[in-house]
Design an enzyme around this catalytic site. Structure first.
Site: not given
Lengths: 252, 252
Positions: B53, B111
């Site tokens: 993102d 992540y």
């Protein structure tokens, strides 16, 4: 008048250095004085342990200010940090003795210069280290550093051409290390640093590390007392004021 | 056609995310495609392991591209890094088998979300972690995380309202730790992540950490399959794509 001591941490990237200059408020000192004054409703003068150049960072800067206003420490600290830009934090606020002066009482300071010596620059270090893609000769740099430690006239390492006061300073230690990610840190501890001194020492040690200056020249550079003999002034963004030391008795 | 595999490291602060969008080149993919194309004199398509993102960082993103042009690897890598903005680095370039596809062959991804949980925010972490001044309850967060591990329908943790494909994913592990400087890291390893999933998981775990969501609600949130039941989408700047895993056989 109560005397307040602060520990300050700042990312110097966007500032013209520590010291207030005329009307410009784009300095760390300027920002802090403005917000303390605003909170107290009275102008204060913030005395730092020393200046840092434009673009230089601090993990641990010390300053003090006097005020007659009553300060509720915890809430004042919270409110001050709330108002300050995010690249400046006051990490500690304490009451000091009336005689405490952040600059005059400091007995030594520690600066660290970071060099990203990996072949490919790390994007996350780009603002906090100088990237040099060629491997530096750490052994040679350590030998050169050993010649700089001690009490010397550091006139060759002073960026102020018109310095009239003594340029004699004592460097207690210079520690150079390289971690597994090829980040080199050069830690300088000394009783005082001349204008640009940590950066000129670094530029000189880098030149030793790339074999542009032989180790044996260091003594000549010191003895020559001429800025032109030393290496360049390394960029500011790799430099951090890491600590300011006081004798216990002077702080409280 | 030779297939080239790259490892990419980027500071996502100033980008609209990984994925190229129409004519905007303010994306990581866009920047890399532009400079590779410019160097080769031929347009290429860069396939990433997945999107990140806007504002999300990557310590290890993987991508591949095909070209007929001969590439001298070392000098090409140097030239490419020279041209790319300083917040994007290609840390490795290798020849891959023709069948290698960075996205299709990825077996899992890791992540990490960073939270600065110190009372006073650290200026040097402000762009790479979310500051939460109130101490989070790590034990509660770990208990909640344990309920999220495994194969589940993560529809409640999907930011795409119009997702028509399966929202079933497997989270292999969630590791939460806090270091001595109060930096919390939440490491997610899974076979795939839905749109905003790592950030919604984080927002939910933070709400558990501040006791806004009881641990026992996690199962209900999963079973409810409704985005509104989960916590908010945590800000992007604390999130890093930390690794992309492949089975050895698929890479070469």
């Amino acid at each position: 008048m109560a005397n307040h001591k602060m520990i300050i941490r700042y990312d110097g990237t966007n500032y013209s250095g520590w010291q207030k200059q005329g009307n410009t408020t784009n300095t760390i000192q300027g920002k802090i004085e403005f917000h303390i004054g605003d909170l107290l409703g009275e102008a204060v003068e913030v005395h730092g342990s020393g200046r840092t150049d434009a673009g230089v960072h601090a993990k641990f800067q010390v300053a003090n200010f006097f005020t007659n206003k009553l300060i509720e420490r915890d809430s004042f600290l919270l409110a001050l940090n709330e108002r300050l830009p995010k690249d400046i934090s006051i990490t500690k606020l304490e009451t000091a003795t009336e005689r405490f002066h952040a600059r005059l009482n400091a007995t030594s300071k520690t600066y660290v210069y970071y060099i990203d010596n990996a072949k490919i620059a790390d994007p996350f270090r780009r603002k906090y280290s100088l990237h040099i893609g060629t491997p530096l000769n750490i052994d040679a740099m350590q030998s050169a550093a050993a010649l700089l430690v001690g009490e010397h006239d550091f006139k060759s390492f002073c960026g102020n051409k018109h310095m009239k006061k003594s340029t004699v300073r004592t460097i207690h230690s210079i520690n150079i290390s390289k971690d597994e990610s090829d980040l080199i840190s050069i830690e300088y501890k000394g009783n005082g640093f001349l204008y640009n001194m940590a950066r000129i020492l670094t530029g000189t040690l880098i030149n030793v590390g790339i074999k542009k200056i032989p180790v044996s020249d260091i003594t000549k550079i010191l003895e020559g007392k001429n800025r032109k003999l030393a290496g360049p002034t390394a960029f500011p963004h790799g430099l951090f004021l890491e600590n300011v030391e006081y004798t216990k008795v002077s702080t409280f």
